[in-house]
Structures are given as structure tokens and as C-alpha cells.
Design a protein around this motif. Structure first.
Motif, PDB file in Angstrom:
ATOM      1  N   SER A 105      -8.934   1.461  -8.377  1.00  0.00           N
ATOM      2  CA  SER A 105      -8.813   2.729  -7.668  1.00  0.00           C
ATOM      3  C   SER A 105      -8.820   2.443  -6.171  1.00  0.00           C
ATOM      4  CB  SER A 105      -9.996   3.640  -8.022  1.00  0.00           C
ATOM      5  OG  SER A 105     -10.198   4.636  -7.038  1.00  0.00           O
ATOM      6  N   PRO A 106      -8.155   3.286  -5.378  1.00  0.00           N
ATOM      7  CA  PRO A 106      -8.217   3.103  -3.920  1.00  0.00           C
ATOM      8  C   PRO A 106      -9.634   3.165  -3.362  1.00  0.00           C
ATOM      9  CG  PRO A 106      -6.436   4.605  -4.493  1.00  0.00           C
ATOM     10  CD  PRO A 106      -7.227   4.379  -5.753  1.00  0.00           C
ATOM     11  N   ARG A 109       0.841  -1.198   0.000  1.00  0.00           N
ATOM     12  CA  ARG A 109       0.000   0.000   0.000  1.00  0.00           C
ATOM     13  C   ARG A 109       0.874   1.245   0.000  1.00  0.00           C
ATOM     14  NH1 ARG A 109      -5.375   0.713   3.818  1.00  0.00           N
ATOM     15  NH2 ARG A 109      -6.446   2.193   2.449  1.00  0.00           N
ATOM     16  N   HIS A 110       0.585   2.174  -0.923  1.00  0.00           N
ATOM     17  CA  HIS A 110       1.388   3.369  -1.053  1.00  0.00           C
ATOM     18  C   HIS A 110       0.937   4.422  -0.043  1.00  0.00           C
ATOM     19  CE1 HIS A 110       3.105   7.015  -2.995  1.00  0.00           C
ATOM     20  NE2 HIS A 110       4.065   6.160  -3.325  1.00  0.00           N
ATOM     21  N   ASP A 149      -1.652   1.760  -8.099  1.00  0.00           N
ATOM     22  CA  ASP A 149      -2.555   2.429  -7.161  1.00  0.00           C
ATOM     23  C   ASP A 149      -3.966   1.862  -7.236  1.00  0.00           C
ATOM     24  OD1 ASP A 149      -0.639   4.125  -6.018  1.00  0.00           O
ATOM     25  OD2 ASP A 149      -0.817   5.541  -7.665  1.00  0.00           O
ATOM     26  N   SER A 178      -0.882   7.695  -2.017  1.00  0.00           N
ATOM     27  CA  SER A 178      -2.102   7.450  -2.789  1.00  0.00           C
ATOM     28  C   SER A 178      -3.098   6.565  -2.046  1.00  0.00           C
ATOM     29  CB  SER A 178      -1.758   6.789  -4.125  1.00  0.00           C
ATOM     30  OG  SER A 178      -1.316   5.454  -3.917  1.00  0.00           O
ATOM     31  N   HIS A 179      -2.593   5.792  -1.086  1.00  0.00           N
ATOM     32  CA  HIS A 179      -3.384   4.786  -0.357  1.00  0.00           C
ATOM     33  C   HIS A 179      -3.862   3.664  -1.282  1.00  0.00           C
ATOM     34  CE1 HIS A 179      -3.256   7.381   3.112  1.00  0.00           C
ATOM     35  NE2 HIS A 179      -3.819   8.359   2.429  1.00  0.00           N
ATOM     36  N   GLY A 180      -3.354   3.651  -2.504  1.00  0.00           N
ATOM     37  CA  GLY A 180      -3.635   2.559  -3.419  1.00  0.00           C
ATOM     38  C   GLY A 180      -2.540   1.512  -3.338  1.00  0.00           C
ATOM     39  N   TYR A 181      -2.731   0.417  -4.066  1.00  0.00           N
ATOM     40  CA  TYR A 181      -1.805  -0.713  -3.981  1.00  0.00           C
ATOM     41  C   TYR A 181      -0.900  -0.788  -5.207  1.00  0.00           C
ATOM     42  CZ  TYR A 181      -4.284  -2.162   0.129  1.00  0.00           C
ATOM     43  OH  TYR A 181      -4.816  -2.180   1.394  1.00  0.00           O
ATOM     44  N   ARG A 182       0.371  -1.126  -4.939  1.00  0.00           N
ATOM     45  CA  ARG A 182       1.360  -1.294  -6.000  1.00  0.00           C
ATOM     46  C   ARG A 182       2.010  -2.668  -5.823  1.00  0.00           C
ATOM     47  NH1 ARG A 182       4.013   4.861  -6.259  1.00  0.00           N
ATOM     48  NH2 ARG A 182       1.994   5.932  -6.457  1.00  0.00           N
TER      49      ARG A 182
END
Length: 400
Positions: A373-374, A10-11, A76, A14-18
């Protein structure tokens, strides 16, 4: 299980995932999968293409019932796309054990590698390799944005890239594959249903548009003297929207690369990637053909050279009708309610495998329809309903 997976990849901003294939985050997810398998006493193995398997029963017996999904993400991406299917598979097995179900067929849970294609630009690499839809030579030519090849990435992660390739013997042991996935749309939210069954995956593909112009000074070059590929690209993006609306389809330029990529420089190259999907092949051909025609007209008008390359394509996937009907029968057995059957514009490992083994999909309601998307989300009670539906399906398929 969900709490353990949430922080991986989790970034912070951005709170999204990579969670990209063969990276540190991917390695952590794979370690999590292995732990879940071993904690349940399942036989854990990794196939020649890096896909992870957890077996209950003897795989060699054949006619196995397999479920699962993937753990990697788009850049993300959200927490549900992929992981919900894997977590739900383990939870469904726990539910079946609590019911003291005695299986008459082998059961397996799988995590397919590199489903999203975020790193090497091709989706469903693990399942494509296993089914023979991606050759060893093609796989070895895949390269990420840093110039690292797929074989080099696999080797760095501790896997043997020389072993990859079609795996007909393994897939020949599988009698049915059922993938649970969060819905990537709002059909279930609109209908008021928690769980649905997939009917088909729309035909879809990815095309690369290379607009080549002439680099020059942004402050001193007269407008009439410019060969600016960004103009042709921008007009093509708008054309994609128009063509998609006319055909009732979708078309998206979601990735772009610019050279020399300077604020005060007219670009010499604008490279854009088109993703287009439609309910049928004729509509998709209409959309992409219209976009190509417009792009070439714009390029000619601005003195721009244009190359268009189709990088990937998946024809329409009709899920196995008999298996789909059996899922509907199982899920409707204890009620008079029918389970909605719906199509999707998103690709999945189940779609790739459908040409080799009988496959089906279950969708769990997504109240916003947002995915990749997050903001992607599914309510806990809907996820629980998905687990119970999957458990019922696995019981129905693996005890007959």
C-alpha cells in the motif's frame, strides 16, 4: 539512493508504485541498480534469468555472502517492500568500506526480477527460475493481462528469453543469502525492537475460483430465473473470512474478473483469486478445504458451475537454523539484548532459495504494519538501524 528511487514508477493519482516486471519503470530501476554497482567499482552482471548481480571479489572463489532483495512492486504498492533491502545492501557495503573491513569471502548484492508477480501472476519468478522451481516450459506459458507472454516481455526489454532456466552453477557459488526487508506486520512495533530475525515463512498459495453462470438482462430477468455467479462468489468471500478466523489464519479474495462486466448485465463468469496463508500446513489445508466446500455448496444452490485451480503454492519455509543462530549471535555480540525472532506470512526470494542455499532474513520495524500500500512506512532511524545490523551480519559472515 532513496531519493533517486522514489519517483520511479510512482502513479500520480494513487501515489503508489507500479513497477511491474519488464516494463519501463522496471527498466529504470534496473538502470539505477547498475549505476550503484558501477559507481562502487563492483563487477556488474545479469544472469540468464534477468537477475542483477554486483560483485566484490571473485565469484568463482565460492562460498560467497550475498544480500539484496527486489525492486518491482505490487499494483500501487509502497516504497519500502523490496527497495529497502536493495538500498540497505549498498548502504551496508558503504558502511563496511568506511570501517575498512577486509573480506575473506566474495560479497554480492542482488536484485531478483519479478518478485511480486504483479504482471504474470506468479511471485518470485527470477529466483524460482534460478533454483529450478519454475521450468522453462512453465515460464514460457506465463501471460499478463494483455496477453503478452513472459518471453515476449523479456525480449522487448532487451533480454534473451531462450536463455532462462535453472542456474545451479551460480547458486553453487553462494554460501549464504541474507535478505533485509521491511516487516509486513506490527510484531516489532509491539515489542519495541527496531530489527528482528525471521524464523520461518508460513505456507501459502493462490487459488483461482471460476464461477460460471448465465448472462442475462439485469432489468428484465426475474430473480428466480437467474443463474448469477456473483452471488456464489460473494458468499464464498464471506466464507473465506469465517474459515480463516476459525483457524487463526488469513484468507483474502483480492482480485476479481467479471464477464461481460456490464452494469446492466447479469454476469456469465466471475473469476476470483484466493490468497491464503497459515502458520502450518494442517491449518492451511483446513482453511482452503473449508472455503472450497462452501463455494461448491453455494454454486450448487444457485445453478452455477465451479472450477477451482491452484495456481501456485509454497510450503512452510524454515530458514537455515545455523545461519539464523549465527545472525542472532552477531547482532547480540555487543549487547545483552536478544534480537526477536519472528515468523511471517509473506513470501520472499529468500524463502524460494532456502531449499538450495542457506538463507536468512532481517526485518526492519514497520510502525503501522501496513504493506502493499502507498501507506507502507519505516522511520529513517529504524532504516539506519537495519543498515547497521546488515553491515554487522555481512562483516561477521564474510570475514571468517
Amino acid at each position: 539512493m532513496w531519493r533517486e528511487l522514489l519517483p520511479i514508477g510512482r502513479h500520480a493519482d494513487s501515489h503508489g508504485y507500479r513497477r511491474f516486471a519488464w516494463t519501463g519503470a522496471d527498466t529504470e530501476c534496473r538502470a539505477w541498480f547498475r549505476t550503484q554497482a558501477e559507481d562502487r567499482g563492483l563487477a556488474y552482471e545479469v544472469d540468464r534469468n534477468g537477475n542483477q548481480w554486483a560483485w566484490l571479489g571473485d565469484p568463482a572463489a565460492g562460498d560467497a555472502v550475498v544480500t539484496g532483495s527486489h525492486l518491482d512492486s505490487v499494483p500501487d504498492g509502497g516504497a519500502f517492500d523490496g527497495p529497502l533491502g536493495v538500498v540497505s545492501s549498498f548502504a551496508a557495503l558503504d558502511e563496511l568500506r568506511a570501517r575498512r573491513v577486509e573480506f575473506t569471502k566474495p560479497l554480492a548484492i542482488v536484485n531478483f526480477g519479478d518478485e511480486e508477480g504483479a504482471r504474470f501472476g506468479l511471485a518470485c519468478v527470477g529466483s524460482r527460475l534460478a533454483s529450478g522451481q519454475l521450468t522453462v516450459e512453465q515460464a514460457h506459458r506465463l501471460t499478463d493481462g494483455d496477453g503478452i507472454t513472459l518471453p515476449r516481455a523479456m525480449e522487448a526489454a532487451g533480454y534473451d528469453p531462450d536463455a532462462i532456466g535453472a542456474d545451479p552453477e551460480r547458486l553453487g557459488r553462494v554460501g549464504a543469502f541474507v535478505e533485509l526487508h521491511v516487516e509486513q506486520g506490527r510484531a516489532l512495533d509491539i515489542s519495541g525492537d527496531r530489527v528482528g530475525i525471521a524464523s520461518a515463512i508460513w505456507p501459502h498459495g493462490r487459488w483461482r475460483f471460476d464461477f460460471r453462470g448465465e448472462a442475462n438482462h439485469a432489468g428484465t430477468t426475474r430473480l428466480v430465473d437467474r443463474h448469477d455467479p456473483m452471488l456464489s462468489y460473494a458468499e464464498t468471500v464471506l466464507a473465506a473470512r469465517r474459515e480463516a478466523e476459525l483457524a487463526g489464519a488469513v484468507a483474502t479474495f483480492g482480485k476479481i474478473s467479471v464477464e461481460p462486466n456490464g452494469v446492466n448485465a447479469i454476469p456469465s463468469l466471475v473469476r476470483g483469486w484466493l490468497d491464503s496463508r497459515a502458520a502450518d500446513q494442517a491449518s492451511l489445508d483446513q482453511v482452503v478445504g473449508g472455503i472450497e466446500k462452501a463455494a461448491r455448496a453455494y454454486a450448487d444452490a444457485h445453478g452455477i458451475a465451479l472450477d477451482i485451480v491452484r495456481e501456485s503454492f509454497t510450503p512452510v519455509v524454515e530458514f537455515d537454523h545455523a545461519l539464523r543462530d549465527e545472525l542472532a549471535r552477531i547482532l547480540g555480540r555487543d549487547s545483552e539484548l536478544s534480537v526477536p525472532v519472528l515468523g511471517t506470512g509473506a513470501g520472499h526470494d529468500a524463502g524460494i532459495l532456502s531449499g538450495t542455499i542457506p538463507t536468512a532474513m532481517l526485518f526492519v520495524r514497520n510502525p503501522t504494519g501496513v504493506s502493499h500500500s502507498p501507506a507502507e512506512f519505516a522511520a529513517e532511524d529504524d532504516c539506519a538501524a537495519g543498515v547497521l545490523a546488515l553491515a554487522d551480519v555481512l562483516e561477521g559472515l564474510a570475514t571468517t
